[in-house]
Design a protein around this motif. Structure first.
Motif, PDB file in Angstrom:
ATOM      1  N   GLU A  88     -19.343  -4.571  -0.433  1.00 15.39           N
ATOM      2  CA  GLU A  88     -19.872  -3.250  -0.079  1.00 15.39           C
ATOM      3  C   GLU A  88     -21.316  -3.334   0.417  1.00 15.39           C
ATOM      4  O   GLU A  88     -21.695  -2.673   1.390  1.00 15.39           O
ATOM      5  CB  GLU A  88     -19.797  -2.302  -1.286  1.00 15.39           C
ATOM      6  CG  GLU A  88     -18.401  -1.850  -1.643  1.00 15.39           C
ATOM      7  CD  GLU A  88     -17.707  -2.813  -2.599  1.00 15.39           C
ATOM      8  OE1 GLU A  88     -18.192  -3.961  -2.739  1.00 15.39           O
ATOM      9  OE2 GLU A  88     -16.683  -2.420  -3.187  1.00 15.39           O
TER      10      GLU A  88
ATOM     11  N   ILE B  80     -10.147  -2.479  -0.714  1.00 15.19           N
ATOM     12  CA  ILE B  80     -10.660  -1.110  -0.610  1.00 15.19           C
ATOM     13  C   ILE B  80     -11.963  -1.025   0.168  1.00 15.19           C
ATOM     14  O   ILE B  80     -12.190  -0.090   0.926  1.00 15.19           O
ATOM     15  CB  ILE B  80     -10.858  -0.525  -2.025  1.00 15.19           C
ATOM     16  CG1 ILE B  80      -9.497  -0.415  -2.724  1.00 15.19           C
ATOM     17  CG2 ILE B  80     -11.519   0.847  -1.965  1.00 15.19           C
ATOM     18  CD1 ILE B  80      -9.594  -0.013  -4.181  1.00 15.19           C
TER      19      ILE B  80
ATOM     20  N   GLN C  20     -10.058   2.086   9.234  1.00 15.43           N
ATOM     21  CA  GLN C  20      -9.460   3.337   9.711  1.00 15.43           C
ATOM     22  C   GLN C  20     -10.019   3.735  11.068  1.00 15.43           C
ATOM     23  O   GLN C  20      -9.346   4.345  11.888  1.00 15.43           O
ATOM     24  CB  GLN C  20      -9.701   4.452   8.688  1.00 15.43           C
ATOM     25  CG  GLN C  20      -8.826   4.318   7.446  1.00 15.43           C
ATOM     26  CD  GLN C  20      -9.213   5.306   6.358  1.00 15.43           C
ATOM     27  OE1 GLN C  20     -10.076   6.158   6.550  1.00 15.43           O
ATOM     28  NE2 GLN C  20      -8.579   5.197   5.204  1.00 15.43           N
ATOM     29  N   ASP C  21     -11.268   3.363  11.305  1.00 15.43           N
ATOM     30  CA  ASP C  21     -11.888   3.605  12.610  1.00 15.43           C
ATOM     31  C   ASP C  21     -11.827   2.304  13.386  1.00 15.43           C
ATOM     32  O   ASP C  21     -12.671   1.438  13.265  1.00 15.43           O
ATOM     33  CB  ASP C  21     -13.348   4.049  12.428  1.00 15.43           C
ATOM     34  CG  ASP C  21     -14.059   4.268  13.766  1.00 15.43           C
ATOM     35  OD1 ASP C  21     -13.377   4.207  14.814  1.00 15.43           O
ATOM     36  OD2 ASP C  21     -15.275   4.492  13.762  1.00 15.43           O
TER      37      ASP C  21
ATOM     38  N   TYR D  52      -4.587  -6.689   5.284  1.00 15.93           N
ATOM     39  CA  TYR D  52      -5.215  -5.879   4.249  1.00 15.93           C
ATOM     40  C   TYR D  52      -6.357  -6.673   3.622  1.00 15.93           C
ATOM     41  O   TYR D  52      -6.165  -7.804   3.176  1.00 15.93           O
ATOM     42  CB  TYR D  52      -4.193  -5.501   3.174  1.00 15.93           C
ATOM     43  CG  TYR D  52      -4.785  -4.622   2.084  1.00 15.93           C
ATOM     44  CD1 TYR D  52      -5.039  -3.272   2.318  1.00 15.93           C
ATOM     45  CD2 TYR D  52      -5.097  -5.141   0.834  1.00 15.93           C
ATOM     46  CE1 TYR D  52      -5.588  -2.456   1.338  1.00 15.93           C
ATOM     47  CE2 TYR D  52      -5.645  -4.336  -0.159  1.00 15.93           C
ATOM     48  CZ  TYR D  52      -5.887  -3.003   0.097  1.00 15.93           C
ATOM     49  OH  TYR D  52      -6.438  -2.206  -0.873  1.00 15.93           O
TER      50      TYR D  52
ATOM     51  N   ASN E 299     -14.870   0.880  15.227  1.00 15.92           N
ATOM     52  CA  ASN E 299     -16.122   0.691  14.502  1.00 15.92           C
ATOM     53  C   ASN E 299     -16.808  -0.571  15.015  1.00 15.92           C
ATOM     54  O   ASN E 299     -16.195  -1.643  15.092  1.00 15.92           O
ATOM     55  CB  ASN E 299     -15.827   0.563  13.004  1.00 15.92           C
ATOM     56  CG  ASN E 299     -17.092   0.581  12.178  1.00 15.92           C
ATOM     57  OD1 ASN E 299     -17.958  -0.264  12.332  1.00 15.92           O
ATOM     58  ND2 ASN E 299     -17.200   1.558  11.296  1.00 15.92           N
TER      59      ASN E 299
ATOM     60  N   THR F 269       0.860  -1.183   0.000  1.00 17.00           N
ATOM     61  CA  THR F 269       0.000   0.000   0.000  1.00 17.00           C
ATOM     62  C   THR F 269       0.897   1.233   0.000  1.00 17.00           C
ATOM     63  O   THR F 269       2.089   1.154   0.334  1.00 17.00           O
ATOM     64  CB  THR F 269      -0.912   0.044   1.238  1.00 17.00           C
ATOM     65  OG1 THR F 269      -0.100   0.210   2.414  1.00 17.00           O
ATOM     66  CG2 THR F 269      -1.739  -1.234   1.376  1.00 17.00           C
TER      67      THR F 269
ATOM     68  N   GLU G 136     -11.263  -0.640   3.814  1.00 17.26           N
ATOM     69  CA  GLU G 136     -10.302   0.373   4.249  1.00 17.26           C
ATOM     70  C   GLU G 136     -10.922   1.438   5.149  1.00 17.26           C
ATOM     71  O   GLU G 136     -10.374   1.795   6.183  1.00 17.26           O
ATOM     72  CB  GLU G 136      -9.649   1.034   3.038  1.00 17.26           C
ATOM     73  CG  GLU G 136      -8.448   0.263   2.518  1.00 17.26           C
ATOM     74  CD  GLU G 136      -7.633   1.059   1.520  1.00 17.26           C
ATOM     75  OE1 GLU G 136      -8.142   2.074   1.006  1.00 17.26           O
ATOM     76  OE2 GLU G 136      -6.494   0.668   1.265  1.00 17.26           O
ATOM     77  N   LYS G 137     -12.066   1.959   4.749  1.00 15.81           N
ATOM     78  CA  LYS G 137     -12.697   3.031   5.521  1.00 15.81           C
ATOM     79  C   LYS G 137     -13.121   2.539   6.898  1.00 15.81           C
ATOM     80  O   LYS G 137     -12.950   3.245   7.904  1.00 15.81           O
ATOM     81  CB  LYS G 137     -13.907   3.584   4.763  1.00 15.81           C
ATOM     82  CG  LYS G 137     -14.494   4.835   5.398  1.00 15.81           C
ATOM     83  CD  LYS G 137     -15.582   5.452   4.536  1.00 15.81           C
ATOM     84  CE  LYS G 137     -16.132   6.724   5.163  1.00 15.81           C
ATOM     85  NZ  LYS G 137     -17.199   7.336   4.342  1.00 15.81           N
ATOM     86  N   LEU G 138     -13.673   1.323   6.959  1.00 17.16           N
ATOM     87  CA  LEU G 138     -14.089   0.775   8.253  1.00 17.16           C
ATOM     88  C   LEU G 138     -12.897   0.554   9.166  1.00 17.16           C
ATOM     89  O   LEU G 138     -12.952   0.850  10.360  1.00 17.16           O
ATOM     90  CB  LEU G 138     -14.819  -0.557   8.053  1.00 17.16           C
ATOM     91  CG  LEU G 138     -16.268  -0.527   7.552  1.00 17.16           C
ATOM     92  CD1 LEU G 138     -16.798  -1.943   7.436  1.00 17.16           C
ATOM     93  CD2 LEU G 138     -17.148   0.286   8.479  1.00 17.16           C
TER      94      LEU G 138
END
Length: 261
Positions: free
Chosen positions: A130, A149, A156-157, A146, A160, A96, A152-154
């Motif tokens: 998704e 994509i 980062q938090d 990893y 969550n 990445t 990725e957003k989930l």
């Protein structure tokens, strides 16, 4: 006579130490956090083995490098140690932009498929990852891995509530077996192995894959050089066919080679 034997023994120890050092111009510290991740990695009674270990032994058997395995409680801690130069190599890494700032990546040495596994009582919904995320499903995974994509957003938090971070694959599958999460996101061969052991007869492949990507060895930019990167790339290229056979589905299905989960 006693002194002669002691002298000979001392000379033998020195000779063996010299011979070992002559073979190894550098020792690579290999970071490991999964101690029970068959068929890739398992640790039992101080020994570590599995497909990933077989691959490393194949690559470095006649090289100028020696290997030392260093164990960490989480992959996040392991990444931090690589960044600081306290670990030299990590296995099965996806390149990445963020990681490339502090690590070199070798040529890919195997293909990785991250798949979703579910409880057999849960209907197979199908569709893209998704849509499963948007629907509010919960996922058990390893925080430092990893998954593509879509995740990725989930990820980062870290807090969550759709994600359950567990550093051990066996614990992730136990959570799924007890219906405490909707899906486990796991390497496909590893997930199939867990199912084949018959301990998780209530777990099935969902039919959905989160991410498919070639994986590489990740090298610390602090402790290793571009010359090391080139040397390891040459070893990977020279053993490409052997590695392909090693990580085939048939090789991974030999469950008797690994300890009971």
């Amino acid at each position: 006579m006693k002194h002669t034997k002691s002298l000979l023994l001392s000379l033998l120890v020195v000779f063996l130490a010299f011979e070992a050092s002559a073979k190894c111009s550098k020792t690579l510290r290999i970071g490991i956090n999964e101690t029970l991740w068959p068929p890739y990695l398992s640790r039992k009674e101080g020994n570590v083995f599995g497909l990933e270990i077989n691959a490393l032994n194949t690559l470095f058997k006649n090289s100028s490098y020696c290997l030392k395995y260093v164990f960490y409680p989480t992959s996040a801690r392991m990444l931090a140690e690589l960044k600081a130069g306290k670990v030299d190599v990590l296995m099965a890494a996806t390149k990445t932009a963020t990681r490339a700032k502090f690590a070199y990546f070798t040529k890919p040495y195997r293909q990785e498929v991250m798949a979703l596994f579910q409880h057999k009582d849960k209907p197979k919904i199908g569709g893209e990852v998704e849509s499963l995320i948007i629907a509010g499903n919960t996922f058990a995974l390893n925080a430092g891995s990893y998954y593509g994509i879509a995740f990725e957003k989930l990820i980062q938090d870290f807090y969550n509530d759709q994600l359950v971070h567990l550093p051990n694959a066996a614990r992730r599958f136990k959570m799924l077996s007890k219906k405490r999460v909707d899906y486990v996101v796991e390497d496909k061969l590893a997930g199939e192995y867990f199912i084949q052991t018959k301990e998780y007869t209530d777990v099935i492949y969902s039919g959905t894959d989160a991410n498919k990507t070639p994986v590489s060895y990740m090298l610390s930019k602090v402790s290793l050089t571009t010359a090391d990167l080139e040397s390891i790339n040459q070893l990977i290229e020279a053993h490409k066919s052997v590695l392909s056979d090693l990580f085939s589905s048939s090789a991974a299905s030999d469950t008797h080679l690994y300890p009971k989960i």
